[in-house]
Design a protein around this motif. Structure first.
Motif, PDB file in Angstrom:
ATOM      1  N   ASP A  25      44.557  41.704  34.725  1.00 28.13           N
ATOM      2  CA  ASP A  25      43.870  41.213  35.912  1.00 28.13           C
ATOM      3  C   ASP A  25      43.584  42.314  36.934  1.00 28.13           C
ATOM      4  O   ASP A  25      43.064  42.029  38.010  1.00 28.13           O
ATOM      5  CB  ASP A  25      44.709  40.126  36.602  1.00 28.13           C
ATOM      6  N   VAL A  26      43.914  43.538  36.613  1.00 31.91           N
ATOM      7  CA  VAL A  26      43.829  44.637  37.584  1.00 31.91           C
ATOM      8  C   VAL A  26      42.394  45.138  37.728  1.00 31.91           C
ATOM      9  O   VAL A  26      41.712  45.402  36.736  1.00 31.91           O
ATOM     10  CB  VAL A  26      44.751  45.801  37.156  1.00 31.91           C
ATOM     11  N   TRP A  27      41.965  45.280  38.989  1.00 33.10           N
ATOM     12  CA  TRP A  27      40.677  45.893  39.302  1.00 33.10           C
ATOM     13  C   TRP A  27      40.849  47.148  40.148  1.00 33.10           C
ATOM     14  O   TRP A  27      39.947  47.974  40.216  1.00 33.10           O
ATOM     15  CB  TRP A  27      39.760  44.902  40.017  1.00 33.10           C
ATOM     16  N   GLU A  28      41.965  47.267  40.825  1.00 35.11           N
ATOM     17  CA  GLU A  28      42.267  48.488  41.563  1.00 35.11           C
ATOM     18  C   GLU A  28      43.770  48.694  41.549  1.00 35.11           C
ATOM     19  O   GLU A  28      44.538  47.741  41.517  1.00 35.11           O
ATOM     20  CB  GLU A  28      41.743  48.421  43.005  1.00 35.11           C
ATOM     21  N   PHE A  29      44.165  49.968  41.547  1.00 34.93           N
ATOM     22  CA  PHE A  29      45.597  50.237  41.510  1.00 34.93           C
ATOM     23  C   PHE A  29      45.872  51.632  42.041  1.00 34.93           C
ATOM     24  O   PHE A  29      44.983  52.477  42.143  1.00 34.93           O
ATOM     25  CB  PHE A  29      46.149  50.099  40.082  1.00 34.93           C
ATOM     26  N   ALA A  30      47.124  51.834  42.403  1.00 34.56           N
ATOM     27  CA  ALA A  30      47.599  53.144  42.839  1.00 34.56           C
ATOM     28  C   ALA A  30      49.040  53.287  42.390  1.00 34.56           C
ATOM     29  O   ALA A  30      49.745  52.300  42.167  1.00 34.56           O
ATOM     30  CB  ALA A  30      47.498  53.294  44.357  1.00 34.56           C
ATOM     31  N   ILE A  31      49.479  54.522  42.237  1.00 32.57           N
ATOM     32  CA  ILE A  31      50.865  54.792  41.888  1.00 32.57           C
ATOM     33  C   ILE A  31      51.666  54.957  43.171  1.00 32.57           C
ATOM     34  O   ILE A  31      51.297  55.745  44.046  1.00 32.57           O
ATOM     35  CB  ILE A  31      50.975  56.062  41.026  1.00 32.57           C
ATOM     36  N   GLY A  32      52.752  54.220  43.307  1.00 26.72           N
ATOM     37  CA  GLY A  32      53.562  54.332  44.510  1.00 26.72           C
ATOM     38  C   GLY A  32      54.770  53.421  44.474  1.00 26.72           C
ATOM     39  O   GLY A  32      54.960  52.643  43.537  1.00 26.72           O
ATOM     40  N   ASN A  33      55.585  53.498  45.520  1.00 26.94           N
ATOM     41  CA  ASN A  33      56.806  52.689  45.586  1.00 26.94           C
ATOM     42  C   ASN A  33      56.782  51.680  46.735  1.00 26.94           C
ATOM     43  O   ASN A  33      57.775  50.994  46.972  1.00 26.94           O
ATOM     44  CB  ASN A  33      58.034  53.595  45.734  1.00 26.94           C
ATOM     45  N   GLU A  34      55.655  51.565  47.443  1.00 23.67           N
ATOM     46  CA  GLU A  34      55.595  50.662  48.583  1.00 23.67           C
ATOM     47  C   GLU A  34      55.265  49.242  48.141  1.00 23.67           C
ATOM     48  O   GLU A  34      54.253  49.013  47.476  1.00 23.67           O
ATOM     49  CB  GLU A  34      54.558  51.147  49.588  1.00 23.67           C
ATOM     50  N   GLU A  35      56.126  48.283  48.531  1.00 19.48           N
ATOM     51  CA  GLU A  35      55.894  46.883  48.206  1.00 19.48           C
ATOM     52  C   GLU A  35      55.208  46.135  49.342  1.00 19.48           C
ATOM     53  O   GLU A  35      54.329  45.316  49.109  1.00 19.48           O
ATOM     54  CB  GLU A  35      57.213  46.183  47.883  1.00 19.48           C
ATOM     55  N   ARG A  36      55.645  46.391  50.565  1.00 19.80           N
ATOM     56  CA  ARG A  36      55.068  45.744  51.741  1.00 19.80           C
ATOM     57  C   ARG A  36      54.869  46.808  52.815  1.00 19.80           C
ATOM     58  O   ARG A  36      55.795  47.564  53.113  1.00 19.80           O
ATOM     59  CB  ARG A  36      55.990  44.639  52.267  1.00 19.80           C
ATOM     60  N   PRO A  37      53.672  46.896  53.409  1.00 22.86           N
ATOM     61  CA  PRO A  37      53.419  47.935  54.410  1.00 22.86           C
ATOM     62  C   PRO A  37      54.057  47.606  55.748  1.00 22.86           C
ATOM     63  O   PRO A  37      54.403  46.442  56.032  1.00 22.86           O
ATOM     64  CB  PRO A  37      51.896  47.929  54.520  1.00 22.86           C
ATOM     65  N   ALA A  38      54.223  48.609  56.578  1.00 19.74           N
ATOM     66  CA  ALA A  38      54.666  48.391  57.956  1.00 19.74           C
ATOM     67  C   ALA A  38      53.571  47.641  58.701  1.00 19.74           C
ATOM     68  O   ALA A  38      52.379  47.856  58.490  1.00 19.74           O
ATOM     69  CB  ALA A  38      54.960  49.723  58.623  1.00 19.74           C
ATOM     70  N   THR A  39      53.975  46.715  59.568  1.00 18.42           N
ATOM     71  CA  THR A  39      53.029  45.960  60.384  1.00 18.42           C
ATOM     72  C   THR A  39      53.569  45.900  61.806  1.00 18.42           C
ATOM     73  O   THR A  39      54.589  46.516  62.115  1.00 18.42           O
ATOM     74  CB  THR A  39      52.854  44.522  59.844  1.00 18.42           C
ATOM     75  N   GLY A  40      52.890  45.118  62.636  1.00 17.30           N
ATOM     76  CA  GLY A  40      53.362  44.995  64.007  1.00 17.30           C
ATOM     77  C   GLY A  40      54.748  44.388  64.099  1.00 17.30           C
ATOM     78  O   GLY A  40      55.501  44.660  65.026  1.00 17.30           O
TER      79      GLY A  40
END
Length: 234
Positions: A25-40
């Motif tokens: 189902d993948v259309w875009e991807f990146a290699i990394g370890n971040e699951e949830r980004p920082a937000t307000g």
């Protein structure tokens, strides 16, 4: 489960690990370890295993779901076969794809890509520089389709040059969506050159550096894109 995340001043909320999604189902991807980004309301990003990740949602619901995993540090499988490989699960029980050791053939380095059952699904070739090319170029071969050729030999100026060559704002906007992964933390790399990948004139894939990818052709076997990214990341 990830614990200890602070929302507001004193309220703690548990957030479960981000579940994996099917690689098909993948259309875009990146290699990394971040699951949830920082937000307000989330001071620091939530980190997980380093994996191939796909952006989903927006705002507080923004997550980077894993779709393919590197071999675990302590493999649970009995296989000790060498080479580069990816798994469908974090435990390393189900092999997704692997790359053979390279073969040198007429000035190019060739690696066969195999599925989880060991069947060849394509080839990745690294071509030695030619007179018009400053760096080696890459080819991806998928049976039943024209060879997929990277634009590395001419896309030396990055996004700006690609606009001048007619890539357009749509492509840059799509690449930026992938580039935003890890912008606030994690181990995502800094921005670098954008490449186009074409097969007989058809735009098949775009990539930024060797860790962020946007699939443009539905027929592309995602495992071949994963294998190229894995090879360049090794």
């Amino acid at each position: 489960m990830e614990t200890g995340l602070v929302f507001g001043k004193n309220r703690h909320v548990d957030e479960p690990p981000v579940p994996s999604i099917p690689w098909t189902d993948v259309w875009e991807f990146a290699i990394g370890n971040e699951e949830r980004p920082a937000t307000g309301q989330r001071k620091n990003p939530v980190l997980g295993l380093r994996a191939f990740r796909v952006p989903h949602g927006g705002g507080m619901q923004r997550v980077f779901a894993p779709c393919a995993f590197f071999p675990p540090e302590t493999p649970t499988t009995s296989s000790s076969a060498p080479g580069l490989r990816l798994y469908e699960d974090a435990e390393g029980r189900t092999l997704l794809c692997s790359l053979d050791e390279p073969e040198e053939i007429k000035g190019e380095r060739r690696r066969y890509v195999r599925d989880g059952k060991g069947q060849t699904i394509g080839t990745i070739r690294r071509i030695s520089p030619l007179k018009h090319a400053l760096k080696p170029t890459w080819r991806i071969d998928q049976p039943g389709h024209s060879e997929i050729v990277s634009s590395e030999e001419w896309a030396k100026g990055g996004p700006k040059e690609m606009v001048q060559r007619g890539a357009g704002k749509f492509l840059l906007g799509a690449i930026q969506a992938v580039a935003d992964m890890g912008a606030e933390g994690g181990d995502q790399p800094s921005k670098s050159r954008v490449l186009e990948w074409r097969a007989d004139g058809e735009l098949v894939m775009t990539s930024e550096g060797h860790r962020r990818f946007l699939i443009r052709a539905s027929w592309l076997d995602r495992r071949l894109a994963f294998a190229y990214a894995l090879l360049r990341d090794s």
